[in-house]
Design a protein around this motif. Structure first.
Motif, short mmCIF file in Angstrom:
data_model
loop_
_atom_site.label_atom_id
_atom_site.label_comp_id
_atom_site.label_asym_id
_atom_site.label_seq_id
_atom_site.Cartn_x
_atom_site.Cartn_y
_atom_site.Cartn_z
N PRO A 138 31.35 23.30 -55.07
CA PRO A 138 32.12 23.53 -53.83
C PRO A 138 31.77 24.88 -53.19
CG PRO A 138 33.54 22.77 -55.61
CD PRO A 138 32.22 23.07 -56.23
N GLU A 139 31.83 24.90 -51.88
CA GLU A 139 31.56 26.14 -51.16
C GLU A 139 32.59 27.21 -51.56
OE1 GLU A 139 31.16 27.75 -46.52
OE2 GLU A 139 31.54 25.62 -46.96
N GLY A 140 32.10 28.42 -51.77
CA GLY A 140 32.99 29.52 -52.11
C GLY A 140 33.38 29.58 -53.58
N PHE A 141 32.68 28.85 -54.43
CA PHE A 141 32.96 28.85 -55.86
C PHE A 141 31.77 29.43 -56.60
CE2 PHE A 141 33.60 25.91 -59.79
CZ PHE A 141 34.04 26.98 -60.54
N ASN A 142 31.97 30.57 -57.28
CA ASN A 142 30.90 31.18 -58.07
C ASN A 142 30.89 30.51 -59.44
OD1 ASN A 142 29.13 32.79 -59.51
ND2 ASN A 142 29.91 34.71 -58.68
N TYR A 143 30.21 29.37 -59.50
CA TYR A 143 30.20 28.58 -60.73
C TYR A 143 29.47 29.30 -61.86
CZ TYR A 143 29.13 24.73 -63.94
OH TYR A 143 29.00 23.94 -65.05
N ASP A 144 28.41 30.01 -61.54
CA ASP A 144 27.68 30.72 -62.59
C ASP A 144 28.59 31.74 -63.27
OD1 ASP A 144 24.82 31.31 -63.73
OD2 ASP A 144 25.71 33.27 -63.33
N LYS A 145 29.41 32.43 -62.49
CA LYS A 145 30.31 33.42 -63.08
C LYS A 145 31.46 32.72 -63.80
CE LYS A 145 32.07 38.02 -62.24
NZ LYS A 145 32.13 39.14 -61.29
N TRP A 146 31.88 31.57 -63.34
CA TRP A 146 32.90 30.82 -64.06
C TRP A 146 32.40 30.49 -65.46
CZ3 TRP A 146 33.55 26.35 -66.76
CH2 TRP A 146 34.85 25.91 -67.00
N LEU A 147 31.15 30.05 -65.56
CA LEU A 147 30.55 29.78 -66.87
C LEU A 147 30.45 31.05 -67.69
CD1 LEU A 147 27.63 27.36 -65.91
CD2 LEU A 147 29.69 26.76 -67.21
N GLY A 148 30.05 32.15 -67.05
CA GLY A 148 29.98 33.43 -67.73
C GLY A 148 29.18 33.38 -69.01
N PRO A 149 29.79 33.72 -70.15
CA PRO A 149 29.05 33.77 -71.42
C PRO A 149 28.72 32.40 -71.99
CG PRO A 149 31.37 34.21 -71.80
CD PRO A 149 31.18 34.16 -70.30
N ALA A 150 29.33 31.33 -71.47
CA ALA A 150 29.11 29.99 -72.01
C ALA A 150 27.73 29.47 -71.61
CB ALA A 150 30.19 29.04 -71.50
N PRO A 151 27.20 28.49 -72.35
CA PRO A 151 25.90 27.92 -72.00
C PRO A 151 25.91 27.33 -70.59
CG PRO A 151 26.62 27.16 -74.16
CD PRO A 151 27.79 27.85 -73.55
N PHE A 152 24.76 27.38 -69.94
CA PHE A 152 24.70 26.77 -68.61
C PHE A 152 24.76 25.25 -68.74
CE2 PHE A 152 22.59 24.62 -65.16
CZ PHE A 152 23.26 25.15 -64.07
N GLU A 153 25.60 24.64 -67.93
CA GLU A 153 25.71 23.19 -67.83
C GLU A 153 25.82 22.83 -66.36
OE1 GLU A 153 25.44 21.07 -70.17
OE2 GLU A 153 25.72 22.27 -72.00
N PRO A 154 25.28 21.68 -65.93
CA PRO A 154 25.42 21.27 -64.53
C PRO A 154 26.89 21.16 -64.15
CG PRO A 154 23.80 19.92 -65.66
CD PRO A 154 24.47 20.73 -66.71
N PHE A 155 27.18 21.50 -62.91
CA PHE A 155 28.56 21.46 -62.43
C PHE A 155 29.08 20.05 -62.35
CE2 PHE A 155 31.50 20.70 -58.94
CZ PHE A 155 32.52 21.60 -59.26
N THR A 156 30.30 19.85 -62.86
CA THR A 156 31.09 18.66 -62.56
C THR A 156 32.52 19.13 -62.31
OG1 THR A 156 31.73 18.19 -64.86
CG2 THR A 156 29.68 17.19 -64.06
N ALA A 157 33.24 18.42 -61.48
CA ALA A 157 34.60 18.83 -61.15
C ALA A 157 35.50 18.84 -62.38
CB ALA A 157 35.18 17.89 -60.08
N ASN A 158 35.29 17.89 -63.29
CA ASN A 158 36.14 17.84 -64.47
C ASN A 158 35.91 19.03 -65.39
OD1 ASN A 158 38.08 16.07 -66.12
ND2 ASN A 158 36.46 16.53 -67.61
N ARG A 159 34.69 19.52 -65.44
CA ARG A 159 34.37 20.64 -66.33
C ARG A 159 35.18 21.88 -65.99
NH1 ARG A 159 30.28 21.63 -69.80
NH2 ARG A 159 29.24 19.69 -69.20
N VAL A 160 35.49 22.10 -64.75
CA VAL A 160 36.20 23.32 -64.34
C VAL A 160 37.65 23.05 -63.99
CG1 VAL A 160 34.03 24.27 -63.45
CG2 VAL A 160 35.57 23.07 -61.88
N LEU A 161 38.12 21.83 -64.22
CA LEU A 161 39.47 21.46 -63.84
C LEU A 161 40.50 22.14 -64.74
CD1 LEU A 161 41.28 19.61 -62.05
CD2 LEU A 161 41.02 17.85 -63.83
#
Length: 431
Positions: A218-241
């Protein structure tokens, strides 16, 4: 009242000279005065404002923002990596009478502002330790949601940071500040139901994490920083819900599933009732191992804490004693197999535990007095360790032995590797 940065009075500096003479946090608790406190920035005295920042504006934060209505409290910042959540948080503060609160997507802005005295950290679990340690290093006090950390190693680092920086840290295990749970623990500790044999806890379950195809961020969402120290995974809405029924809570990368979700509450009360805040279990057995019907952990004296064993009367926790049972839940629900016990007052020789009737207010009171709150980093770490080792046993599908004195997994190199997890470059844990 809406000035986001009120001037800091000289009374803060004077506070350090008189802190030992201040009374307890309006509750019965031993005073701990650390020499490290002398190295902190000025801390709020009895008549100073406590300037707060709020980090992570999902559903759970809704139970905390009302503290801004407390006299002597001033919100300065709201922070979230999701633009919509950040805008909503700022609008909420404006509606509460604080239109000048600063909204930032970067928690580092808060760490770099010496006007901030204390922070609420209400992010997913995998961010708790890094932000909390950064805050303590910057001279700020911390309220961090439960479970306190994602890994055992993070918990040890948090305990050390609390000690080193003299911080007042409260873990959000708020059942310790609810009367029914305290009374149940006091009854157990006072021997009202004899020798404890077992403790049953109701945690429930999460569905397996959803691993679908990548979706558009989504626009305006820093997904990389949300993941932070966790392994990189492709974005899905459920993952960050941020959903209590699943979402990020169901992924091992960001939490300990139900062990960390409800276990952080109920295992914590079991620890408190057994007087094991300085210790812990020694054996963790997962559900299904050699036909085990229920997950459990066991202490050296044989007491078992059994997950999801059926509990009568729809209660959350059951204490099974040699002379009766105690059932306890939220909303003040307390029942006993001998009905007269539930209403019996404590006697002069009975155990009385730390009394707090509001978890957030207990923390604010302790910020002023520099006393230890009801759920410090030490306690939060011991409880989180139970959640984490139970999760390790579940993932390995076999028992794991734990040394509660040395705080390490015993004779199992594979399981020991899970005491910590690799962190992505750029998201190392602060010292």
């Amino acid at each position: 009242m809406n000035n986001p940065r009120p001037p800091r009075s000289d009374s803060r500096r004077a506070f350090l000279k008189r802190s030992a003479a201040l009374g307890a946090c309006l509750i019965a608790a031993p005073q701990i005065v650390r020499s490290q406190v002398l190295g902190r920035k000025s801390v709020p005295g009895a008549n100073d404002r406590i300037n707060l920042a709020f980090i992570g504006h999902g559903k759970q934060m809704g139970g905390h923002v009302a503290v801004v209505e407390t006299p002597g409290v001033q919100p300065l910042y709201v922070c979230d990596v999701k633009a919509k959540a950040l805008a909503a948080a700022k609008a909420d503060m404006a509606a509460r009478g604080f239109p000048d609160v600063v909204a930032t997507p970067d928690y580092e802005d808060i760490m770099n502002d010496p006007a901030v005295d204390a922070v609420f950290i209400v992010t997913p679990d995998h961010w708790h330790a890094a932000i909390a340690i950064a805050a303590m290093r910057a001279g700020k006090d911390v309220y961090v949601e439960k479970p306190m950390t994602l890994t055992i190693a993070e918990g040890k680092a948090m305990v050390e940071a609390e000690r080193r920086y003299g911080a007042v840290l409260q873990v959000g295990s708020q059942q310790r500040s609810e009367h029914a749970f305290r009374k149940a623990a006091e009854m157990v500790r006072s021997g009202w139901i004899g020798e404890i044999k077992e403790i049953h806890t109701r945690l429930g379950s999460f569905p397996p994490p959803t691993l679908g195809p990548a979706e558009e961020i989504p626009e305006g969402f820093n997904y990389d920083k949300w993941l932070g120290p966790a392994p990189f995974e492709p974005f899905t809405a459920n993952r960050v819900l941020g959903d209590y029924g699943g979402g990020w809570r169901s992924y091992w990368e960001y939490g300990s599933r139900k062990n960390g979700d409800w276990g952080a509450h109920h295992f914590d009360i079991a620890q408190w009732a057994l007087g094991r805040d300085d210790s812990g279990p020694s054996l963790f057995v997962p559900k299904g191992y050699e036909g085990e019907e229920y997950q459990y952990h066991q202490y050296d004296d044989g007491i078992k804490v059994i997950r999801d064993y059926p509990i009568e009367r729809n209660h959350m926790i059951r204490f099974v004693g040699s002379e009766g049972d105690i059932w306890v839940s939220r909303e003040g629900r307390l029942d006993t197999s001998r009905p007269e016990l539930a209403k019996r007052p404590l006697g002069p020789d009975d155990v009385r535990l730390y009394e707090s009737n509001n978890h957030q207010q207990n923390w604010l009171q302790c910020i002023r007095s520099r006393q230890t709150p009801i759920c410090s980093a030490h306690i939060g770490h011991r409880t989180a360790t139970i959640c984490q080792v139970a999760g390790i046993a579940e993932r390995l599908n076999r028992p794991v032995r734990w040394d509660p004195v040395k705080q390490r997994i015993v004779d199992d190199a594979e399981a020991s590797r899970w005491e910590d997890r690799p962190r992505r470059a750029g998201y190392e844990l602060p010292a």
